[in-house]
Design an enzyme around this catalytic site. Sequence first.
Site, mmCIF file in Angstrom:
data_model
loop_
_atom_site.group_PDB
_atom_site.id
_atom_site.type_symbol
_atom_site.label_atom_id
_atom_site.label_comp_id
_atom_site.label_asym_id
_atom_site.label_seq_id
_atom_site.Cartn_x
_atom_site.Cartn_y
_atom_site.Cartn_z
ATOM 1 N N LEU A 66 0.760 -1.169 0.143
ATOM 2 C CA LEU A 66 0.108 0.012 -0.053
ATOM 3 C C LEU A 66 0.853 1.219 -0.036
ATOM 4 C CD1 LEU A 66 -2.251 -1.558 2.624
ATOM 5 C CD2 LEU A 66 -2.959 -1.290 0.084
ATOM 6 N N PRO A 67 0.303 2.427 -0.235
ATOM 7 C CA PRO A 67 1.137 3.575 -0.605
ATOM 8 C C PRO A 67 1.556 4.421 0.774
ATOM 9 C CG PRO A 67 -1.099 3.606 -1.857
ATOM 10 C CD PRO A 67 -1.200 2.603 -0.951
ATOM 11 N N ASN A 92 -2.878 4.368 4.648
ATOM 12 C CA ASN A 92 -3.699 3.633 3.987
ATOM 13 C C ASN A 92 -3.568 2.136 4.747
ATOM 14 O OD1 ASN A 92 -2.083 4.951 1.178
ATOM 15 N ND2 ASN A 92 -4.375 4.893 1.441
ATOM 16 N N THR A 129 5.840 0.957 2.532
ATOM 17 C CA THR A 129 6.816 1.588 3.155
ATOM 18 C C THR A 129 6.398 2.642 3.967
ATOM 19 O OG1 THR A 129 8.715 1.293 1.402
ATOM 20 C CG2 THR A 129 8.898 3.028 2.773
ATOM 21 N N LYS A 187 14.619 0.182 5.080
ATOM 22 C CA LYS A 187 14.249 0.671 4.004
ATOM 23 C C LYS A 187 14.217 2.142 4.000
ATOM 24 C CE LYS A 187 12.000 1.117 0.144
ATOM 25 N NZ LYS A 187 10.608 0.724 -0.379
ATOM 26 N N LYS A 235 7.559 11.381 0.368
ATOM 27 C CA LYS A 235 6.892 10.857 1.431
ATOM 28 C C LYS A 235 7.812 10.085 2.503
ATOM 29 C CE LYS A 235 5.131 6.850 1.494
ATOM 30 N NZ LYS A 235 5.664 5.401 1.965
#
Length: 329
Positions: A96-97, A101, A127, A202, A277
């Site tokens: 998912l973004p 979300n 992420t 990440k 983001k």
Amino acid sequence: MAVALRGSRYLGGRFIKHVGFTFVSTRSMASKTQVGFIGLGNMGNPMAKNLLKHGYPVIATDVFPESCKELQELGAQILDNPAEVADKADRIITMLPSSPNVIDVYTGPNGILKKVKKGSLLIDSSTIDPAVSKEMASAAEKMGAVFMDAPVSGGVGAASSGKLTFMVGGAEAEFTAAQELLNCMGANVVYCGQVGTGQAAKICNNMLLAIGMIGTSETMNLGIRLGLDPKLLAKILNMSSGRCWSSDTYNPVPGVMEGVPSGNHYQGGFGTQLMAKDLGLAQNTATNTKTPVPLGSLAHQIYRMMCARGYASKDFSSVFQFLREEEGQ
């Protein structure tokens, strides 16, 4: 459900090509239990395909029906929402973004935890903020399920070829079970520690990636202005100490490489908005840990400016084009 379940649809345009699949027999597929997959965008789609390719029956959902069509044609069962997926599968992967979300997909009105089975394994490859991963793990534990964070690196190409790198955080005792599925989609599956450590790895990787892409773009632009042929300059960089992933695998200059977003008007790939983001997540964690990240902070500001100037949906390598436009070219 209002939340966007596009998973990696955050990667600009589709940039996904049909590839030849050699699927295993129906009998072999029947020997493996169903796997739920939520988020069928540019990353989620090929990841789910690779599960099918390895013989796992896939039950999937995405808020955008058009994202489900291709996977359905390949044999996946498509349901209406995450809760329905959780009702039928006890192993679920989400892609998912962003943090909101993920929160909605897991804990919302039609979320996974509404119908999750006890003992289910929930793997989130989005992420997001490590703190949110920890919150989801706690919520899943209350329902008798196991949550692990497993963000990826490698981009659309690696997702399609099954060569992603997974950075996994969660209970070490559950790692083998997660690894079984992740090996179908990745070449490297690395255990990082408890829940949230996968996200930490990440975030660090993407901060370096952004800094490297900006540096490569500045270098290529300077060389071009000094009269160097961009392909020649890239060749020299890639046999010298300045070599990096952004120069040899994902070059930001149009015409230097084929099969990368810079050769496709910066469509596909990893969107500038998502890079901004991720850099924001890095900034938040740096602030919380009182860690100086001056280059990471500057990279964040550059990608935020790009979003404000029409680059949000373009691949993050479009920073090269942004720099060229800034100098009036």
